[in-house]
Design a protein around this motif. Structure first.
Motif, PDB file in Angstrom:
ATOM      1  N   ALA A 242       0.835  -1.196   0.000  1.00 53.84           N
ATOM      2  CA  ALA A 242       0.000   0.000   0.000  1.00 53.84           C
ATOM      3  C   ALA A 242       0.881   1.262   0.000  1.00 53.84           C
ATOM      4  CB  ALA A 242      -0.922   0.009   1.214  1.00 53.84           C
ATOM      5  N   TRP A 243       0.392   2.308  -0.657  1.00 54.36           N
ATOM      6  CA  TRP A 243       1.113   3.579  -0.699  1.00 54.36           C
ATOM      7  C   TRP A 243       0.672   4.482   0.446  1.00 54.36           C
ATOM      8  CZ3 TRP A 243       5.171   4.122  -3.803  1.00 54.36           C
ATOM      9  CH2 TRP A 243       5.257   3.356  -4.968  1.00 54.36           C
ATOM     10  N   ARG A 244       1.633   5.178   1.034  1.00 48.45           N
ATOM     11  CA  ARG A 244       1.342   6.108   2.118  1.00 48.45           C
ATOM     12  C   ARG A 244       2.084   7.411   1.853  1.00 48.45           C
ATOM     13  NH1 ARG A 244       4.129   6.397   6.868  1.00 48.45           N
ATOM     14  NH2 ARG A 244       4.952   4.282   6.589  1.00 48.45           N
ATOM     15  N   LYS A 245       1.350   8.546   1.959  1.00 43.37           N
ATOM     16  CA  LYS A 245       1.965   9.840   1.661  1.00 43.37           C
ATOM     17  C   LYS A 245       2.936  10.246   2.762  1.00 43.37           C
ATOM     18  CE  LYS A 245      -0.493  13.205  -0.191  1.00 43.37           C
ATOM     19  NZ  LYS A 245      -1.375  14.400  -0.357  1.00 43.37           N
ATOM     20  N   LEU A 246       4.116  10.739   2.342  1.00 44.32           N
ATOM     21  CA  LEU A 246       5.110  11.239   3.285  1.00 44.32           C
ATOM     22  C   LEU A 246       5.105  12.756   3.375  1.00 44.32           C
ATOM     23  CD1 LEU A 246       8.189   8.957   2.436  1.00 44.32           C
ATOM     24  CD2 LEU A 246       6.406   8.588   4.163  1.00 44.32           C
ATOM     25  N   GLY A 247       4.658  13.421   2.330  1.00 38.78           N
ATOM     26  CA  GLY A 247       4.649  14.887   2.372  1.00 38.78           C
ATOM     27  C   GLY A 247       4.441  15.498   1.004  1.00 38.78           C
ATOM     28  N   ASP A 248       4.086  16.796   0.997  1.00 39.10           N
ATOM     29  CA  ASP A 248       3.866  17.564  -0.224  1.00 39.10           C
ATOM     30  C   ASP A 248       4.834  18.747  -0.269  1.00 39.10           C
ATOM     31  OD1 ASP A 248       1.569  16.020  -0.919  1.00 39.10           O
ATOM     32  OD2 ASP A 248       0.350  17.257   0.428  1.00 39.10           O
ATOM     33  N   TYR A 249       5.150  19.181  -1.478  1.00 41.79           N
ATOM     34  CA  TYR A 249       5.903  20.429  -1.644  1.00 41.79           C
ATOM     35  C   TYR A 249       5.607  21.007  -3.027  1.00 41.79           C
ATOM     36  CZ  TYR A 249       9.236  17.416  -4.170  1.00 41.79           C
ATOM     37  OH  TYR A 249       9.823  16.520  -5.039  1.00 41.79           O
ATOM     38  N   GLU A 250       5.886  22.291  -3.167  1.00 44.52           N
ATOM     39  CA  GLU A 250       5.714  22.925  -4.469  1.00 44.52           C
ATOM     40  C   GLU A 250       6.817  22.428  -5.397  1.00 44.52           C
ATOM     41  OE1 GLU A 250       5.610  27.143  -4.081  1.00 44.52           O
ATOM     42  OE2 GLU A 250       3.895  27.145  -2.706  1.00 44.52           O
ATOM     43  N   ARG A 251       6.412  21.853  -6.521  1.00 44.17           N
ATOM     44  CA  ARG A 251       7.366  21.170  -7.382  1.00 44.17           C
ATOM     45  C   ARG A 251       8.461  22.088  -7.909  1.00 44.17           C
ATOM     46  NH1 ARG A 251       5.992  17.510 -12.794  1.00 44.17           N
ATOM     47  NH2 ARG A 251       8.172  17.086 -13.344  1.00 44.17           N
ATOM     48  N   TYR A 252       8.131  23.331  -8.212  1.00 43.04           N
ATOM     49  CA  TYR A 252       9.096  24.190  -8.880  1.00 43.04           C
ATOM     50  C   TYR A 252       9.841  25.125  -7.937  1.00 43.04           C
ATOM     51  CZ  TYR A 252       6.720  22.329 -12.935  1.00 43.04           C
ATOM     52  OH  TYR A 252       6.187  21.473 -13.861  1.00 43.04           O
ATOM     53  N   THR A 253       9.236  25.515  -6.853  1.00 45.65           N
ATOM     54  CA  THR A 253       9.930  26.379  -5.892  1.00 45.65           C
ATOM     55  C   THR A 253      10.550  25.574  -4.761  1.00 45.65           C
ATOM     56  OG1 THR A 253       8.009  26.735  -4.456  1.00 45.65           O
ATOM     57  CG2 THR A 253       8.262  28.202  -6.373  1.00 45.65           C
ATOM     58  N   GLY A 254      10.022  24.366  -4.494  1.00 42.55           N
ATOM     59  CA  GLY A 254      10.539  23.539  -3.420  1.00 42.55           C
ATOM     60  C   GLY A 254       9.933  23.814  -2.064  1.00 42.55           C
ATOM     61  N   ARG A 255       9.057  24.806  -1.963  1.00 43.48           N
ATOM     62  CA  ARG A 255       8.473  25.131  -0.658  1.00 43.48           C
ATOM     63  C   ARG A 255       7.515  24.033  -0.204  1.00 43.48           C
ATOM     64  NH1 ARG A 255       7.235  31.450  -1.941  1.00 43.48           N
ATOM     65  NH2 ARG A 255       5.868  30.439  -3.452  1.00 43.48           N
ATOM     66  N   GLY A 256       7.539  23.731   1.086  1.00 46.03           N
ATOM     67  CA  GLY A 256       6.690  22.675   1.634  1.00 46.03           C
ATOM     68  C   GLY A 256       7.529  21.683   2.399  1.00 46.03           C
ATOM     69  N   ALA A 257       7.273  20.386   2.213  1.00 49.31           N
ATOM     70  CA  ALA A 257       8.039  19.342   2.905  1.00 49.31           C
ATOM     71  C   ALA A 257       9.530  19.611   2.727  1.00 49.31           C
ATOM     72  CB  ALA A 257       7.676  17.967   2.351  1.00 49.31           C
ATOM     73  N   ASN A 258      10.256  19.613   3.864  1.00 46.45           N
ATOM     74  CA  ASN A 258      11.648  20.066   3.806  1.00 46.45           C
ATOM     75  C   ASN A 258      12.636  18.933   3.560  1.00 46.45           C
ATOM     76  OD1 ASN A 258      11.585  18.750   6.257  1.00 46.45           O
ATOM     77  ND2 ASN A 258      12.832  20.287   7.321  1.00 46.45           N
ATOM     78  N   PHE A 259      12.214  17.866   2.887  1.00 45.88           N
ATOM     79  CA  PHE A 259      13.165  16.813   2.532  1.00 45.88           C
ATOM     80  C   PHE A 259      12.816  16.239   1.168  1.00 45.88           C
ATOM     81  CE2 PHE A 259       9.666  14.513   4.469  1.00 45.88           C
ATOM     82  CZ  PHE A 259       9.566  13.357   3.713  1.00 45.88           C
ATOM     83  N   ARG A 260      13.817  15.590   0.551  1.00 46.36           N
ATOM     84  CA  ARG A 260      13.638  14.902  -0.724  1.00 46.36           C
ATOM     85  C   ARG A 260      14.276  13.517  -0.596  1.00 46.36           C
ATOM     86  NH1 ARG A 260      11.264  18.784  -0.466  1.00 46.36           N
ATOM     87  NH2 ARG A 260      11.207  20.640  -1.799  1.00 46.36           N
ATOM     88  N   PRO A 261      13.676  12.495  -1.196  1.00 44.00           N
ATOM     89  CA  PRO A 261      14.238  11.147  -1.084  1.00 44.00           C
ATOM     90  C   PRO A 261      15.575  11.038  -1.807  1.00 44.00           C
ATOM     91  CG  PRO A 261      12.441  11.209  -2.679  1.00 44.00           C
ATOM     92  CD  PRO A 261      12.433  12.538  -1.995  1.00 44.00           C
ATOM     93  N   LEU A 262      16.485  10.255  -1.236  1.00 39.05           N
ATOM     94  CA  LEU A 262      17.810  10.065  -1.823  1.00 39.05           C
ATOM     95  C   LEU A 262      18.070   8.605  -2.181  1.00 39.05           C
ATOM     96  CD1 LEU A 262      20.621  11.144  -2.587  1.00 39.05           C
ATOM     97  CD2 LEU A 262      21.295  10.844  -0.192  1.00 39.05           C
ATOM     98  N   ALA A 263      17.939   7.692  -1.196  1.00 40.53           N
ATOM     99  CA  ALA A 263      18.248   6.274  -1.443  1.00 40.53           C
ATOM    100  C   ALA A 263      17.755   5.438  -0.275  1.00 40.53           C
ATOM    101  CB  ALA A 263      19.751   6.079  -1.631  1.00 40.53           C
ATOM    102  N   PHE A 264      17.611   4.140  -0.538  1.00 37.89           N
ATOM    103  CA  PHE A 264      17.320   3.172   0.510  1.00 37.89           C
ATOM    104  C   PHE A 264      18.567   2.349   0.786  1.00 37.89           C
ATOM    105  CE2 PHE A 264      13.031   4.053  -0.948  1.00 37.89           C
ATOM    106  CZ  PHE A 264      12.312   4.077   0.238  1.00 37.89           C
ATOM    107  N   GLY A 265      18.842   2.131   2.077  1.00 35.37           N
ATOM    108  CA  GLY A 265      19.971   1.311   2.463  1.00 35.37           C
ATOM    109  C   GLY A 265      19.627  -0.173   2.423  1.00 35.37           C
TER     110      GLY A 265
END
Length: 671
Positions: A242-265
């Motif tokens: 199942a999918w679960r939302k982690l956060g929203d942000y403005e796609r072009y300005t970046g404002r909103g959720a203060n993180f971006r996914p990088l990688a899974f260990g």
């Protein structure tokens, strides 16, 4: 065929590689334009998951590029993929026995391209060939092709930039749903069996996905969707799917959720990039159960947003690759730290980036080495023998002893903001030189890093100092630096470039009477606005593929196609560049097209007739306007070229014209 017949081995211990660099010999012929702007002789190589085999692109200026596999224990080379009428494009290992690859044509510019890349698979011994995806609706005819009866995937199927598990005949590919050039609706993730072409599963998506992230085991674990300018991050639970939302942000300005996914260990840990309580982005771990960042960052760089990747292996996080002024690696693993030190001792004058195989069963790793004066070379390092072997060089004709040093400098803008800039000074005195202010495009990207830059090095080889400002709005130098550039086209962004020019003059690098401004795309716009705003500062201008009016970016031209996404025009440009209604006055005041009559300096312009990012009317309308009051304007069109010059013959022709133009206006032939 044996490896030593194809690739040149080197001990890499000579004084030329490891000793001090010598001054350029007086009177020695200048490096040829072709040496800077031809396609790279060698661009990449990829280790198999075990590290026992090396996939390489083989070719020459007169032959189609082929796909070869080197068995590293024996040095035997076998050509496994080739087309009669195309070149090998991208390629990747599916597992230790099988590869996938795409097709391209290095001899065609954008306007002449008629096919998508397609997708093909083959075993490393040359058996098991299968076409997997169409090229623009038709099977791509290839010598030896044995197409099965199964329907091919559509032409809009593309390889991911992630390796996946590399332990079966399956891999995930991207199916891009497009409604026109640059108009991406969503991206589906497709699980593909490369042996028989079957689609085993299609990962569901919680919205209009445009980005997918696989976990360490090669399974889809995260996606980012877009809806009306809002980006949403979703995590896929490995147990329930199942999918679960982690956060929203403005796609072009970046404002909103203060993180971006990088990688899974390997243990499932999600690593993210976050601006948590800081002006610069750092690497944190993120608890997907509690939706919380770790208290302390794993990696935080002084003065730079994190940009790079995590290096996994041996079932753990081995190190972190990151960009400051140059790329570098911080190893967490003691063995890798020791290996890096040995390689750096052998190659003390270059950045040396180590690439590991997915599941090493051999002593081989890849090393990419380069410097400001040294184009990229790819080598193999054997951890048992501790020897390096040269696989290939991107520009072997370039002599580092004839190149110029590049330094990252900082200067103060008139409002006090610190502006980074790259300064390349020709060999010699380095004082009171003619200078080219080279403005990067974007503009909301990072312009450069400490590397061999062919344009700057070419200009320096002709005696010009080169200044490349990372003006406000450029990314990578913190949030404040980025946000300071919003809606500042032709205003404070332009001031930053002028302030850097005056700084270089005050420091004695540049002769105030011999400065030219140049750039492409946004850099072309900044060139034109520089001539408008600071006529006392710039003797001439060189621009190619340059924006000449912001309203033209919005409205376009009925008979020319633009690939600028409609969502960006609606949700990004009004905030980053300017709103057509609210900022109408500003867009008029900062339009080179409107201000064309104010440009009196000599100007060299060039556009591609097939450019869909900055379509041809940007150039033709401005040229018509500026020629009414300025006789010293040169116009060039490159038929079928797009946003920049893909074909070496056009790059060589263009920079030859730039050389003559500069020489005439600020060089030795200048009055």
């Amino acid at each position: 065929m044996r490896l030593h017949h194809l690739l040149r081995a080197t001990a890499l211990a000579g004084a030329f590689l490891c000793g001090p660099l010598l001054a350029a010999e007086a009177g020695k012929p200048l490096p040829a334009i072709e040496d800077f702007f031809n396609n790279p002789d060698f661009s990449d190589a990829v280790l198999s998951p075990s590290g026992k085999y090396l996939a390489v692109r083989l070719g020459s200026k007169t032959k189609r590029d082929m796909l070869g596999v080197v068995e590293l224990d024996t040095n035997a080379v076998k050509v496994v993929g080739n087309f009669s009428d195309a070149d090998i494009g991208r390629y990747a290992w599916v597992n230790d026995n099988r590869l996938v690859f795409t097709a391209t044509d290095k001899d065609l510019a954008q306007g002449d391209m008629r096919y998508a890349p397609g997708l093909y698979a083959i075993n490393r011994d040359g058996t098991g060939f299968r076409q997997l995806a169409m090229r623009n609706g038709k099977p791509f005819i290839t010598s030896g092709s044995t197409l099965g009866q199964r329907e091919l995937l559509p032409w809009h199927t593309y390889l991911m930039n992630q390796d996946g598990a590399q332990d079966s005949e399956f891999l995930y590919v991207l199916d891009r749903d497009l409604s026109g050039p640059g108009q991406l609706n969503h991206v589906d993730l497709v699980r593909l069996n490369t042996a028989n072409g079957r689609i085993a599963a299609v990962a569901d998506r919680p919205g209009n996905s445009y980005y997918w992230l696989l976990d360490y085991n090669g399974e889809p674990r995260l996606t980012v969707t877009s809806d009306k300018g809002t980006a949403s991050m979703y995590y896929r639970d490995p147990a329930t799917k199942a999918w679960r939302k982690l956060g929203d942000y403005e796609r072009y300005t970046g404002r909103g959720a203060n993180f971006r996914p990088l990688a899974f260990g390997p243990d499932g840990t999600l690593y993210v990039v976050s601006w948590h309580k800081s002006d610069v982005a750092a690497v944190y771990t993120y608890d997907v159960n509690t939706n919380k960042l770790s208290d302390q960052p794993l990696v935080k760089l002084d003065g730079y947003d994190f940009h790079g990747e995590l290096i996994m292996g041996k079932g753990k996080l081995l190190g972190v690759r990151h960009l400051t002024d140059a790329m570098g690696t911080t190893w967490l693993d003691a063995d890798m730290k020791a290996m890096q030190q040995k390689i750096d001792d052998m190659l003390p004058n270059t950045v040396n980036l180590i690439t590991l195989p997915k599941r090493a069963e051999s002593p081989w790793v890849l090393v990419t080495a380069y410097a400001d004066i040294w184009p990229r070379r790819i080598m193999l390092y054997n951890s048992q023998t501790q020897k390096l072997t040269l696989v290939g060089s991107s520009h072997p004709a370039i002599n580092p002893n004839q190149m110029a040093r590049t330094t990252l400098v900082h200067y103060k803008a008139r409002d006090g903001l610190s502006i980074p800039a790259w300064l390349t000074v020709p060999q010699g005195s380095g004082k009171n030189l003619p200078m080219v202010v080279l403005v990067h495009g974007g503009p909301y990207v990072r312009g450069n890093e400490w590397d061999w830059m062919p344009d700057a090095q070419f200009l320096a080889s002709r005696g010009y100092a080169v200044l490349q400002p990372e003006y406000r709005g450029s990314t990578g130098f913190g949030t404040r630096h980025f946000v300071a550039g919003w809606k500042q086209w032709g205003l404070k962004m332009q001031d930053d470039i002028a302030d850097g020019t005056r700084w270089a003059i005050e420091q004695g690098y540049a002769d105030s009477k011999r400065v030219c401004i140049a750039g492409a795309s946004y850099g072309g716009y900044a060139t034109l606005m520089g001539l408008v705003n600071d006529p006392d500062l710039y003797k001439c201008g060189v621009e190619w593929a340059g924006v000449t009016d912001i309203n033209l970016m919005y409205d376009g031209s009925w008979n020319f196609t633009s690939d600028l996404p409609e969502a960006y025009k609606q949700y990004g440009m009004p905030q980053l560049v300017g709103d057509q209604v609210k900022d109408a006055e500003q867009l008029q005041a900062t339009s080179p097209l409107v201000q064309a009559a104010r440009i009196k300096q000599p100007l060299l312009m060039a556009y591609g007739t097939a450019d869909m990012r900055v379509p041809l009317p940007h150039g033709t309308k401005f040229y018509k306007a500026v020629k009414q009051t300025n006789p010293n304007v040169e116009w060039i069109e490159y038929d079928e070229e797009g946003h920049g010059w893909k074909l070496p013959k056009n790059r060589i022709d263009w920079w030859g014209k730039v050389e003559k133009f500069l020489d005439k206006n600020i060089g030795t032939a200048a009055p």
